[in-house]
Enzyme design. Structure first.
Site, PDB file in Angstrom:
ATOM      1  N   HIS A  60       0.862  -1.183   0.000  1.00 60.37           N
ATOM      2  CA  HIS A  60       0.000   0.000   0.000  1.00 60.37           C
ATOM      3  C   HIS A  60       0.897   1.231   0.000  1.00 60.37           C
ATOM      4  CE1 HIS A  60       0.967  -0.613   4.218  1.00 60.37           C
ATOM      5  NE2 HIS A  60       0.547   0.607   4.506  1.00 60.37           N
ATOM      6  N   ASP A  64       5.748   4.716   5.054  1.00 61.02           N
ATOM      7  CA  ASP A  64       6.702   3.773   5.644  1.00 61.02           C
ATOM      8  C   ASP A  64       6.931   2.546   4.772  1.00 61.02           C
ATOM      9  OD1 ASP A  64       3.980   3.303   6.409  1.00 61.02           O
ATOM     10  OD2 ASP A  64       4.640   1.845   7.902  1.00 61.02           O
ATOM     11  N   HIS A  65       6.114   2.373   3.743  1.00 57.61           N
ATOM     12  CA  HIS A  65       6.261   1.219   2.858  1.00 57.61           C
ATOM     13  C   HIS A  65       6.809   1.580   1.474  1.00 57.61           C
ATOM     14  CE1 HIS A  65       4.023  -1.797   5.364  1.00 57.61           C
ATOM     15  NE2 HIS A  65       3.669  -0.663   5.942  1.00 57.61           N
TER      16      HIS A  65
END
Length: 314
Positions: A60, A64-65
């Protein structure tokens, strides 16, 4: 096959946990699941080769990803990459990558192929002779998907039957191995005549950020998942927080793993509120009283999990 946990933290990094990113090495190729900030630096401390990353799977679009993507794209360009890089992610992934490439001065001379995945239905997004990759819609505060990497195992030759039929090593045996019929002494021999069922291959599921979903567990069971990497942002006492933020607790992740039939579950995406893991370890011990057969691990940065099921400290 080897898993390398580059980052095992959650929204806020800590001294001990970087933002989420996991490398899966299979047949000389690197598959990257999420690419949080600092991923490329974490890679330096491992044997992961950035130039061998051909596919990046984004669960997603929370920062943070994904915030490690710009630096990684530029660094592999500096190293002379020419082969295409494939990036998979939910809706709006293409827009995000376009924005990244339009910020600053990037000199990226290799093709970047972006594939947007539905966050509403499951799909087989890659199919090869050696592996398949599937996506599955999960529930988070933004469109999100989980991924499943499945090794394709081919039928094994039954040497006893091969010898009995008088098939010698050569073109005929190769054709049978490749799935074609051959004619020998006027008789048609099919691959099924000389093969054994394939052994169970490795199948790895990655949840990304999600609430616990029985539907995901059932999907994993259908694919015969052997290793599940599931987010466990909170311990059991933080169940209310998990529900409010659409995350999972340790017990949530363990229940999904048990339902999925996986042999091993690896917990990751640990909240920055935890300086140490006694609460997590307590939850695991309690769960294993009733489910002793489930192999449970709590991921740490720069740890590896090999095909033989052994942790290796870098």
């Amino acid at each position: 096959m080897k898993l390398t946990f580059l980052g095992t933290g959650a929204a806020i990094p800590t001294k001990y946990r970087a933002h989420p990113s996991i490398s899966l090495k299979f047949d000389g190729e690197i598959f990257l699941f999420d690419c949080g900030e600092n991923t490329q630096r974490q890679i330096i401390f491992t044997d992961v080769s950035p130039m061998k990353i051909n596919n990046i799977f984004i669960s997603h679009l929370h920062g943070d990803h994904v915030l490690g993507i710009p630096g990684l794209l530029q660094s592999i360009a500096f190293q002379g990459r020419t082969k295409p890089l494939n990036i998979y992610g939910p809706e709006e992934t293409a827009k995000m990558i376009k924005n990244i490439l339009n910020v600053g001065y990037h000199s990226i001379d290799y093709p970047i192929n972006v594939y947007e995945i539905s966050s509403k239905t499951s799909e087989k997004i890659i199919s090869t002779d050696n592996y398949d990759v599937f996506s599955f819609p999960v529930v988070h505060s933004v469109p999100a998907v989980a991924y499943v990497f499945r090794q394709v195992k081919k039928p094994r030759m039954d040497l006893e039957k091969v010898n009995k039929l008088g098939i010698e090593i050569g073109p005929d045996l190769k054709r049978l191995k490749d799935g074609y019929n051959v004619e020998l002494n006027g008789k048609i021999i099919t691959p099924e005549d000389v093969t054994l069922p394939p052994k169970k291959g490795i199948c790895v599921g990655y949840s990304g950020d999600t609430i616990p979903l029985n539907e995901f567990a059932d999907f994993l069971k259908e694919l015969k998942c052997t290793i599940l990497i599931h987010e466990a942002t909170f311990d059991k006492t933080m169940d209310k927080n998990a529900k409010e933020t659409l995350h999972s607790t340790v017990h949530d992740a363990l229940n999904i793993a048990k339902r999925s039939g996986a042999n091993t579950v690896i917990l990751t995406h640990i909240s920055a509120r935890y300086d140490e893991l006694s609460a997590f370890e307590k939850d695991v011990v309690e769960f294993k009283v009733e489910h002793p057969d489930l192999h449970v691990l709590i991921a740490e940065d720069l740890m590896e999990y090999s095909l033989k099921g052994k942790w290796v400290k870098m």
